[in-house]
Design a protein around this motif. Structure first.
Motif, PDB file in Angstrom:
ATOM      1  N   THR A 593      -2.257  -4.541   4.752  1.00 42.28           N
ATOM      2  CA  THR A 593      -2.153  -3.168   4.256  1.00 42.28           C
ATOM      3  C   THR A 593      -2.709  -2.189   5.279  1.00 42.28           C
ATOM      4  OG1 THR A 593      -2.450  -3.988   1.999  1.00 42.28           O
ATOM      5  CG2 THR A 593      -2.693  -1.615   2.354  1.00 42.28           C
ATOM      6  N   LEU A 596      -2.220   3.838   2.095  1.00 43.33           N
ATOM      7  CA  LEU A 596      -2.087   3.990   0.652  1.00 43.33           C
ATOM      8  C   LEU A 596      -1.286   5.259   0.370  1.00 43.33           C
ATOM      9  CD1 LEU A 596      -5.809   3.333  -0.392  1.00 43.33           C
ATOM     10  CD2 LEU A 596      -3.969   1.655  -0.188  1.00 43.33           C
ATOM     11  N   THR A 668       1.463   0.880  -1.663  1.00 51.90           N
ATOM     12  CA  THR A 668       0.819   0.505  -0.405  1.00 51.90           C
ATOM     13  C   THR A 668       1.858   0.282   0.679  1.00 51.90           C
ATOM     14  OG1 THR A 668       0.846  -1.863  -0.951  1.00 51.90           O
ATOM     15  CG2 THR A 668      -1.098  -0.601  -1.613  1.00 51.90           C
TER      16      THR A 668
END
Length: 703
Positions: A593, A596, A668
């Motif tokens: 990741t 966001l 994400t």
């Protein structure tokens, strides 16, 4: 290597494969035992045996042939198929009970011989071991007439790898602990890279003479990262003969090509582990890619477009059909990018957009005061029937919804071609009319390119911009688009007179050849309905899906991670000039990741202020660009694609006064392994991002 062999003078006839797993008794067998068990484990390629089996006098014709050198050959026949196990002690030796021997294809002075074959299929260059549990010899002939042993066996090299194991009992009362997994092998077939498959279940059956106890299930083999155990009701259990338990496995390959692994289940058998072959062939697909479209209006409660011609009342919602409208495919879409405009609310309130058919989350999508006119970029997951629910908390308000793009939810829309992947940038200013040409007159638009250099510029499909209207003369709107054709009948930023109103926008670009540079540049335009200054900040790019280190998107229902009013994520209000660090919850992020997708809200600041978000722990200075520009006492929100640093955190800075902050995550962005430049899925360093070379060639045109 593979080869067809003749064993102990018996020529293998027929080439048929064993028809299936031999039947096994549901009750424990009784001593003395005559049985040969074969567990193919994680041996690949079908050599020398295709399937696991238990061969005893109840389902097979068994024969044992010993000789004066202590060699033993056991045949198990079922109709026209057979399995043969041949073993012999090291040259010049006799078998000794309790001893474990290293084994190869042929015996020598230090190693035993061990060979396994079925229906003319065998292996050369084998390796393994055999542990002798019991040896009984005829008193007159000296030949073996009782034998108990455990073995493991492999055919290394090429596609044949892994371990086969089993037990041999001949007129022996020595118990044996065995379980077989089925199906084996487990093939996931073709699976899209970096996506998670449906689970496949392996059933383990206790097929020995006494109960077997299982330990933990895990993944091993050549590419264990391509598979995961999702559940197991075997671990910690003891199964009597005939009882079963299950383990479920998924695949999520991170590289293209064929990948193999092994499901490993610890047990108290002689080998200590049950093994099941796993395989998958991974390919690049489009799941998580972005597809920009020309802005299209989906809903306007003032006219009855897409919803009843009525304001949305307090505590009420409208279910908006999105899939199949405005350029959005009817299926295969995970989420859409919308511009949501609120006009004429009768009370301070908020809207929440969420997947239709699901429970309404606590998060908000756009926050606004009474009588407000404004908009917000909202990324929302599609729900039941391809719909999105639009909920209003208090008072009543008209709502306008425009769609600007969508994310692929699966590979079914690959026929549309390759989509885009997100490339994040350190926020940077592209244009500020206050210092470059003055306010843009109403009815005009600014049009121009952004140069990222020869390699990256032609790959740009859309720009992710924070566009701000500054002190417009009258209430109106901005529209951002690729500059092709007339100004679209949709809005990007809706503003009131004298206000400072930002909005995040994903703006489709057009590519135009630049002869002086020798490559094409991405162009975009911004129109204003009323005279206003305009500030444009770049926060990212949607590429053509081929640039290194692109990010793909996974949507979430709105999830609150910050509410400083209750000290969630940030402890208390943020003071003047203060920087607060927010760490993303571990359940929302993985090692891949990088950003966001959030809705960030400033709640009742004491002064006019500016809120800026940027990645933490990269050593990056605060950007000059802004994310929110709230006025004193306002509660306003804006979409933010917040990049997180190597410790899963981002920074938030408040310029003036004090303010509370709220942040809701709607998805994400993660590093796609198919285009990742690093060998492992680690986050690209901030210094490795593409950079803007030039953005100063803007021109003004009449709309």
């Amino acid at each position: 290597m593979r080869r067809i062999r003749t064993l102990l003078g018996v020529t293998a006839a027929g080439a048929c494969v064993l028809a299936g797993l031999p039947s096994v008794a549901l009750a424990a067998p009784t001593a003395p035992f005559k049985v040969l068990t074969v567990d193919v484990g994680d041996q690949t390629g079908g050599y020398p045996v295709y399937q696991s089996g238990v061969y005893d006098t109840g389902n097979s014709n068994l024969s044992l042939t010993p000789d004066s050198l202590d060699r033993v050959s056991v045949y198990a026949y079922q109709q026209s198929s057979y399995v043969n196990l041949r073993t012999e002690p090291p040259t010049g030796q006799k078998w000794v009970e309790g001893q474990t021997y290293r084994a190869g294809e042929l015996a020598d002075g230090t190693s035993a011989g061990l060979s396994l074959a079925s229906d003319g299929r065998g292996c050369g260059n084998t390796s393994g071991s055999i542990t002798v549990r019991e040896v009984g010899r005829n008193l007159e002939t000296g030949l073996i007439e009782k034998f108990a042993a455990s073995y493991d066996y492999s055919c290394p090299g090429g596609t044949n790898s892994g371990m086969i194991s089993g037990e041999l009992r001949w007129d022996s009362s020595v118990d044996y602990v065995v379980a077989h997994g089925s199906p084996n092998p487990v093939s996931f077939g073709f699976q899209e890279l970096a996506t998670r498959s449906a689970a496949k279940t392996v059933t383990f059956t206790s097929v020995g003479s006494k109960p077997i106890t299982f330990g933990a299930a895990s993944i091993g083999g050549p590419t264990p990262d391509s598979f995961s155990v999702t559940s197991s009701n075997c671990s910690g259990r003891t199964l009597a003969p005939g009882e079963t338990c299950t383990v479920s496995v998924v695949t999520h390959p991170v590289k293209e090509g064929v990948h193999t692994g092994s499901l490993l289940l610890a047990d108290d058998s002689s080998t200590g582990t049950r093994r099941v072959q796993l395989s998958v062939e991974a390919f690049r697909g489009v799941t998580g890619m972005y597809y920009p479209i020309s802005p299209a209006r989906l809903m306007d409660t003032r006219t009855g477009l897409g919803a009843p011609k009525a304001r949305i009342g307090a505590g009420k919602k409208v279910d908006l059909q999105v899939a199949g409208r405005g350029g959005v495919p009817s299926s295969g879409v995970s989420s859409v990018v919308l511009n949501v405009t609120v006009t004429g609310p009768t009370a301070a309130s908020f809207l929440t957009l969420y997947p239709a058919g699901q429970s309404r989350p606590t998060g908000s999508s756009i926050n606004f005061p009474k009588y407000w006119l404004g908009s917000n970029n909202v990324t929302v997951k599609l729900g039941s029937g391809g719909k999105v629910s639009v909920y209003n908390h208090a008072g009543s308000t008209d709502v306008v919804v425009d769609v600007v793009g969508f994310y692929a939810g699966n590979n079914s829309i690959s026929s549309r071609g390759w989509g885009s992947q997100y490339q994040w940038f350190k926020p940077s200013r592209l244009w500020d009319s206050r210092t470059d040409g003055g306010a843009l007159p109403g009815g005009y638009y600014t049009d121009g390119p952004v140069d990222f250099g020869a390699d990256f510029s032609p790959r740009v499909q859309a720009l992710v911009l924070n566009i701000t209207a500054v002190s417009p003369k009258k209430a109106g709107f901005l529209t951002a688009w690729d500059g092709v054709g007339d100004v679209p009948k949709s809005s990007t930023v809706n503003y009131g007179a004298g206000k400072v109103v930002p909005n995040l926008a994903v703006v489709k670009v057009r590519q135009e050849w630049n002869s002086s540079k020798g490559y094409s540049l991405p162009w975009f335009a911004v129109y204003t309905s009323q005279t206003s200054n305009i500030v444009i900040d770049l926060v990212g790019v949607m590429d053509d899906g081929t640039a290194p280190d692109g990010l793909r998107f996974t949507p979430l229902a709105p999830t609150r991670i910050v509410d400083s009013r209750i000290s969630q994520g940030i402890a208390g209000a943020v003071g003047p000039g203060a920087v607060r660090k927010v760490t993303a919850p571990a359940n929302l992020v993985t090692d891949a990741t990088e950003a966001l997708a959030m809705n960030v809200t400033a709640v009742s600041p004491t002064n006019n202020t500016v809120i800026t978000v940027w990645p933490a722990d990269y050593g990056m200075s605060k950007p000059s660009a802004s994310n929110l520009n709230p006025a004193a006492g306002q509660t306003v929100s804006n979409a933010v694609l917040g990049v997180i640093g190597p410790l899963d955190a981002f920074n938030v800075h408040n310029l003036s006064g004090t303010t509370h902050l709220v942040a809701d995550v709607v998805g994400t962005f993660w590093l796609y392994p198919g285009t990742a430049s690093a060998a492992t899925l680690t986050r690209a360093a901030a210094t490795e991002r593409p950079e803007v070379v030039d953005s100063a060639q803007r021109v003004t045109r009449r709309g």
